[in-house]
Design a protein around this motif. Structure first.
Motif, PDB file in Angstrom:
ATOM      1  N   ILE A   1       0.960  -9.767   4.018  1.00  0.00           N
ATOM      2  CA  ILE A   1       1.586  -8.500   3.613  1.00  0.00           C
ATOM      3  C   ILE A   1       3.051  -8.487   4.035  1.00  0.00           C
ATOM      4  CG2 ILE A   1       1.544  -5.976   3.867  1.00  0.00           C
ATOM      5  CD1 ILE A   1      -0.850  -7.062   2.363  1.00  0.00           C
TER       6      ILE A   1
ATOM      7  N   TRP B   1       5.335  -6.633   5.398  1.00  0.00           N
ATOM      8  CA  TRP B   1       5.439  -5.391   6.166  1.00  0.00           C
ATOM      9  C   TRP B   1       6.851  -4.824   6.216  1.00  0.00           C
ATOM     10  CZ3 TRP B   1       0.967  -3.261   6.761  1.00  0.00           C
ATOM     11  CH2 TRP B   1      -0.174  -4.046   6.909  1.00  0.00           C
TER      12      TRP B   1
ATOM     13  N   TYR C   1      -4.700  -8.848  -2.034  1.00  0.00           N
ATOM     14  CA  TYR C   1      -3.561  -8.488  -1.200  1.00  0.00           C
ATOM     15  C   TYR C   1      -2.477  -7.709  -1.952  1.00  0.00           C
ATOM     16  CZ  TYR C   1      -5.441 -11.183   2.651  1.00  0.00           C
ATOM     17  OH  TYR C   1      -6.248 -11.621   3.661  1.00  0.00           O
ATOM     18  N   LYS C   2      -2.299  -8.000  -3.230  1.00  0.00           N
ATOM     19  CA  LYS C   2      -1.290  -7.264  -3.996  1.00  0.00           C
ATOM     20  C   LYS C   2      -1.709  -5.810  -4.155  1.00  0.00           C
ATOM     21  CE  LYS C   2       2.600  -7.134  -6.178  1.00  0.00           C
ATOM     22  NZ  LYS C   2       3.867  -7.376  -5.472  1.00  0.00           N
TER      23      LYS C   2
ATOM     24  N   GLU D   1      -1.251  -4.113  -0.869  1.00  0.00           N
ATOM     25  CA  GLU D   1       0.168  -3.857  -0.618  1.00  0.00           C
ATOM     26  C   GLU D   1       0.649  -2.637  -1.406  1.00  0.00           C
ATOM     27  OE1 GLU D   1       3.877  -6.659  -1.427  1.00  0.00           O
ATOM     28  OE2 GLU D   1       2.656  -7.399   0.243  1.00  0.00           O
TER      29      GLU D   1
ATOM     30  N   ARG E   1       2.101   0.796   0.162  1.00  0.00           N
ATOM     31  CA  ARG E   1       3.423   1.313  -0.235  1.00  0.00           C
ATOM     32  C   ARG E   1       3.327   2.790  -0.605  1.00  0.00           C
ATOM     33  NH1 ARG E   1       4.507  -2.296  -3.388  1.00  0.00           N
ATOM     34  NH2 ARG E   1       6.028  -3.474  -2.177  1.00  0.00           N
TER      35      ARG E   1
END
Length: 262
Positions: A21, A23, A109-110, A113, A117
């Motif tokens: 990620i 971050w 993971y996308k 993420e 966000r």
């Protein structure tokens, strides 16, 4: 920077979450890694996190017990549950403990993420509100478990309304989840457990029922009817229709006509 706590008993998953990620780009920093709920509670007492990503199944203290204890101690951090177990009871308890979202393993993971966000942006915006607005926003998060349950039912009602208005469109899980403002995995979980079948099965059933009505009550061609419910290739429409009804669209139309004459 928003502070994030990562909780999972599997070291490889913790390391991946920490490294994969982006971050910094999310205006976040990982303030701690924990291998159990008990360890995570100790870290929360030292540094109050803004966001917690926690597995459900862990030794010593599982994720739901950890979150329950976290709420009892007054922590209002946004919580994302990570789990490979898709039983709806977990999601129901997660709603009770005011968990923000439910991410199924293997982790996309996308998608994770993007969810982070969204949560981060909302947290940052809330801190820019004046005190009265912030208090109202905070109280809104303290809804009861029953109202949260109604909220999940409303999500499915909204999803069905959205589906029925777009039977002629290419419609995917990503679009629906985005419309509802939840993750794809959480949408799939809620839909299956509220409706009893998957989103794709439900969408196909509704399209076939619409096709049967049009074949019975209109003079449109099979090609036109197929296109009107999202199947722009007649051959594929015929294949799907036959799989669900045991006959082609033309055969179904003839059978209906014969029945009405007799």
């Amino acid at each position: 920077m928003l502070k994030v706590l990562l909780v999972d008993d599997e070291a490889p998953i913790l390391n991946n979450l920490n490294k994969v990620i982006q971050w910094t780009e999310l205006n976040m920093e990982v303030m701690g890694l924990a291998r159990s709920g008990q360890e995570a509670l100790a870290l929360c007492e030292q540094q109050a996190p803004d966001i917690v990503l926690s597995d459900i199944r862990m030794p010593v203290m599982d994720g739901l017990t950890f979150i329950s204890e976290l709420r009892q101690r007054g922590c209002t951090a946004e919580v994302l549950l990570l789990t490979g177990y898709q039983e709806f009871e977990y999601a129901r308890l997660a709603i009770k403990y005011k968990v923000r979202d439910y991410i199924c393993k293997p982790i996309h993971y996308k998608e994770l993420e993007n969810t982070l966000r969204l949560i981060g942006d909302q947290l940052i915006r809330s801190r820019k509100l004046d005190p009265l607005q912030f208090a109202a926003s905070h109280l809104k998060k303290q809804d009861t478990a029953e109202s949260a349950k109604k909220s999940s039912q409303q999500l499915i009602a909204d999803a069905i309304t959205y589906i029925m208005g777009r039977l002629d469109k290419d419609l995917g899980i990503e679009e629906l989840a985005g419309h509802l403002g939840i993750s794809c995995s959480y949408f799939c979980l809620l839909f299956k457990n509220h409706v009893g079948i998957t989103f794709v099965e439900y969408l196909t059933n509704q399209r076939i029922e619409a096709a049967k009505y049009l074949l019975t009550h209109s003079d449109k061609s099979v090609t036109q009817i197929g296109a009107g419910i999202g199947y722009h290739e007649r051959r594929y429409f015929t294949k799907v229709f036959q799989r669900y009804t045991g006959m082609t669209p033309s055969e179904y139309r003839e059978q209906v006509k014969d029945c009405s004459v007799s």
